[in-house]
Design a protein around this motif. Structure first.
Motif, mmCIF file in Angstrom:
data_model
loop_
_atom_site.group_PDB
_atom_site.id
_atom_site.type_symbol
_atom_site.label_atom_id
_atom_site.label_comp_id
_atom_site.label_asym_id
_atom_site.label_seq_id
_atom_site.Cartn_x
_atom_site.Cartn_y
_atom_site.Cartn_z
ATOM 1 N N GLU A 38 0.828 -1.597 -0.251
ATOM 2 C CA GLU A 38 -0.188 0.003 0.231
ATOM 3 C C GLU A 38 0.607 1.139 -0.646
ATOM 4 O O GLU A 38 2.087 1.266 0.530
ATOM 5 C CB GLU A 38 -1.380 -0.170 1.051
ATOM 6 C CG GLU A 38 -1.971 -1.099 1.494
ATOM 7 C CD GLU A 38 -3.297 -0.662 2.465
ATOM 8 O OE1 GLU A 38 -2.788 -0.015 3.228
ATOM 9 O OE2 GLU A 38 -3.742 -1.958 2.551
ATOM 10 N N GLY A 59 -2.984 4.795 1.874
ATOM 11 C CA GLY A 59 -3.513 3.164 1.707
ATOM 12 C C GLY A 59 -3.777 2.732 0.535
ATOM 13 O O GLY A 59 -4.772 2.297 0.435
ATOM 14 N N THR A 60 -3.968 3.270 -0.692
ATOM 15 C CA THR A 60 -4.642 3.073 -2.132
ATOM 16 C C THR A 60 -3.234 1.219 -2.132
ATOM 17 O O THR A 60 -2.314 1.407 -1.927
ATOM 18 C CB THR A 60 -3.441 3.946 -3.326
ATOM 19 O OG1 THR A 60 -4.684 4.749 -2.839
ATOM 20 C CG2 THR A 60 -4.172 2.868 -4.662
ATOM 21 N N PRO A 61 -3.642 0.262 -2.325
ATOM 22 C CA PRO A 61 -2.866 -0.622 -2.794
ATOM 23 C C PRO A 61 -2.251 -1.049 -4.110
ATOM 24 O O PRO A 61 -3.133 0.334 -4.862
ATOM 25 C CB PRO A 61 -3.799 -2.175 -3.265
ATOM 26 C CG PRO A 61 -5.497 -1.426 -2.724
ATOM 27 C CD PRO A 61 -4.753 0.219 -2.514
#
Length: 141
Positions: free
Chosen positions: A97, A101-103
């Protein structure tokens, strides 16, 4: 003369490649103190930013600033023996991530290790994270 071997991660690894695998496993925990046990006292680590580190804690701090978390999916280990040294390349993909928090996944990496007397004496790291960060900012990489 150089002896070269490509090893799939499902195969039994030669000792030098196993040292690299154990180091990478410790690094991904992250446990820089355990990772350091696989390195010589005078190791030189050149990371993706061109910065040189002498202990895995430097790369752990770098990764903590760049990623919320990051792991490696191993592809293969290539082993070459020459002039009393063993060079091990670990290739595969990063996943994890970004700090927001973006994977992400599928981020290719290549790590090159020089092994002497069973310890990592040199490590060079390359991956596509910088290009992916540019794309996220709308800049064609």
């Amino acid at each position: 003369m150089t002896d070269q071997t490509a090893v799939n991660v499902l195969d039994t690894l030669p000792p030098e490649a196993q040292t690299v695998r154990d180091f990478l496993d410790a690094s991904m925990k992250p446990d820089p103190e355990l990772a350091a046990t696989f390195m010589s006292d005078d190791v030189v680590i050149t990371f993706t930013d061109g910065q040189k580190y002498d202990h895995p804690s430097g790369t752990t701090a770098f990764n903590a600033a760049r990623y919320k978390w990051v792991k490696k999916k191993f592809g293969q280990f290539d082993v070459a023996n020459t002039n009393g040294q063993t060079v091990v390349y670990s290739t595969g993909w990063l996943y994890g991530e970004w700090p927001d928090g973006t994977p992400f996944e599928g981020n290719r990496y290549v790590d090159r290790f020089v092994i002497e007397n069973g310890k990592i004496v040199k490590m060079d790291v390359w991956n596509e994270s910088a290009e992916r960060i540019l794309v996220r900012k709308g800049i064609k990489a």
